[in-house]
Design a protein around this motif. Sequence first.
Motif, mmCIF file in Angstrom:
data_model
loop_
_atom_site.group_PDB
_atom_site.id
_atom_site.type_symbol
_atom_site.label_atom_id
_atom_site.label_comp_id
_atom_site.label_asym_id
_atom_site.label_seq_id
_atom_site.Cartn_x
_atom_site.Cartn_y
_atom_site.Cartn_z
ATOM 1 N N PRO A 95 0.662 -1.103 -0.133
ATOM 2 C CA PRO A 95 0.502 -0.466 -0.166
ATOM 3 C C PRO A 95 0.605 1.374 -0.312
ATOM 4 O O PRO A 95 0.653 2.242 -0.130
ATOM 5 N N GLU A 96 1.861 1.227 0.869
ATOM 6 C CA GLU A 96 2.323 2.656 0.849
ATOM 7 C C GLU A 96 3.244 2.492 -1.018
ATOM 8 O O GLU A 96 3.469 3.985 -1.349
ATOM 9 N N THR A 97 4.161 1.726 -1.564
ATOM 10 C CA THR A 97 4.203 1.740 -2.681
ATOM 11 C C THR A 97 3.276 2.179 -3.914
ATOM 12 O O THR A 97 3.201 3.386 -4.786
ATOM 13 N N ILE A 98 2.531 2.751 -3.471
ATOM 14 C CA ILE A 98 0.852 2.556 -4.614
ATOM 15 C C ILE A 98 1.072 3.877 -3.679
ATOM 16 O O ILE A 98 0.356 4.574 -4.894
ATOM 17 N N HIS A 99 0.916 4.348 -3.019
ATOM 18 C CA HIS A 99 0.246 5.869 -2.157
ATOM 19 C C HIS A 99 0.963 6.534 -2.415
ATOM 20 O O HIS A 99 0.408 7.513 -3.547
ATOM 21 N N ARG A 100 2.925 5.889 -2.821
ATOM 22 C CA ARG A 100 3.347 6.939 -2.956
ATOM 23 C C ARG A 100 3.561 7.411 -4.859
ATOM 24 O O ARG A 100 3.380 8.600 -5.211
ATOM 25 N N ALA A 101 2.905 6.475 -4.978
ATOM 26 C CA ALA A 101 3.208 6.611 -7.059
ATOM 27 C C ALA A 101 1.994 7.412 -7.388
ATOM 28 O O ALA A 101 1.989 8.225 -8.304
ATOM 29 N N ALA A 102 0.643 7.218 -6.632
ATOM 30 C CA ALA A 102 -0.617 7.727 -6.987
ATOM 31 C C ALA A 102 -0.293 9.321 -6.781
ATOM 32 O O ALA A 102 -0.639 9.935 -7.182
ATOM 33 N N ASP A 103 0.533 9.436 -5.247
ATOM 34 C CA ASP A 103 0.424 11.169 -4.886
ATOM 35 C C ASP A 103 1.992 11.121 -5.933
ATOM 36 O O ASP A 103 1.169 11.993 -6.664
ATOM 37 N N LEU A 104 2.198 11.042 -5.920
ATOM 38 C CA LEU A 104 3.236 11.431 -7.175
ATOM 39 C C LEU A 104 2.759 11.893 -8.901
ATOM 40 O O LEU A 104 3.022 12.641 -8.930
ATOM 41 N N ILE A 105 2.010 11.138 -8.893
ATOM 42 C CA ILE A 105 1.235 11.264 -10.296
ATOM 43 C C ILE A 105 0.687 12.444 -9.915
ATOM 44 O O ILE A 105 0.668 13.163 -11.185
ATOM 45 N N ALA A 106 -0.594 12.012 -9.210
ATOM 46 C CA ALA A 106 -0.728 12.987 -9.103
ATOM 47 C C ALA A 106 -0.650 15.240 -9.135
ATOM 48 O O ALA A 106 -1.077 15.507 -9.469
ATOM 49 N N GLN A 107 0.983 14.307 -8.264
ATOM 50 C CA GLN A 107 1.069 16.404 -8.031
ATOM 51 C C GLN A 107 2.026 16.592 -9.739
ATOM 52 O O GLN A 107 1.711 17.661 -10.135
ATOM 53 N N GLU A 108 2.584 15.705 -10.371
ATOM 54 C CA GLU A 108 2.864 16.458 -11.891
ATOM 55 C C GLU A 108 1.896 16.442 -12.418
ATOM 56 O O GLU A 108 1.603 17.077 -13.530
ATOM 57 N N THR A 109 0.610 15.468 -12.471
ATOM 58 C CA THR A 109 -0.912 15.997 -13.736
ATOM 59 C C THR A 109 -0.815 17.785 -12.708
ATOM 60 O O THR A 109 -1.489 18.200 -13.352
ATOM 61 N N VAL A 110 -1.142 17.696 -12.197
ATOM 62 C CA VAL A 110 -1.633 19.517 -11.157
ATOM 63 C C VAL A 110 -0.872 19.992 -11.534
ATOM 64 O O VAL A 110 -1.032 20.845 -12.209
ATOM 65 N N ALA A 111 0.440 20.093 -11.244
ATOM 66 C CA ALA A 111 1.856 21.396 -12.086
ATOM 67 C C ALA A 111 1.624 20.438 -13.133
ATOM 68 O O ALA A 111 1.808 22.545 -13.727
ATOM 69 N N ALA A 112 1.839 20.131 -14.027
ATOM 70 C CA ALA A 112 1.899 20.549 -15.619
ATOM 71 C C ALA A 112 0.840 20.903 -15.782
ATOM 72 O O ALA A 112 0.362 21.579 -17.124
ATOM 73 N N ALA A 113 -0.986 21.227 -14.960
ATOM 74 C CA ALA A 113 -2.181 21.253 -15.909
ATOM 75 C C ALA A 113 -2.293 22.764 -15.467
ATOM 76 O O ALA A 113 -3.017 23.970 -15.314
ATOM 77 N N LYS A 114 -1.006 23.490 -14.049
ATOM 78 C CA LYS A 114 -0.793 25.334 -13.818
ATOM 79 C C LYS A 114 -0.171 25.513 -15.456
ATOM 80 O O LYS A 114 0.318 25.324 -15.736
ATOM 81 N N PRO A 115 -1.118 26.784 -15.659
ATOM 82 C CA PRO A 115 -0.517 27.389 -16.736
ATOM 83 C C PRO A 115 1.003 28.291 -16.099
ATOM 84 O O PRO A 115 1.097 28.562 -14.979
#
Length: 122
Positions: A95-115
Amino acid sequence: MADALWLADLVIGRAGATTLAELEALGKRAVLIPLPATVSRGDQLDNAAAYARRHLGQCIVVPDDDKLHGGASLAKACMELAADLGRINRERPGPETIHRAADLIAQETVAAAKPGRTRRAR
């Protein structure tokens, strides 16, 4: 792009017709973030809803709105769909690995979406 989709266990993407056709053809799990009606004709909202209905347990739709801020809803959707990937494809990550991966994906996606924002250096 075809190779990247083929190799992916979980895809995060918009809900255009071509994207959904590729997901269907490859049988991939997906978190869809359709373009909102404020910046499009609204067809991706309809596409995503219909695709998710046909692929229960394999697709989650996350609205592209203020709730996406911070990535919590995106991370939750990724974790939900990735929960049993290990049993399907290979040994299940913890679960820790899944959480870290999901968190990183979310951070990268949100960062990429910001102008005006760029991806952080690794």
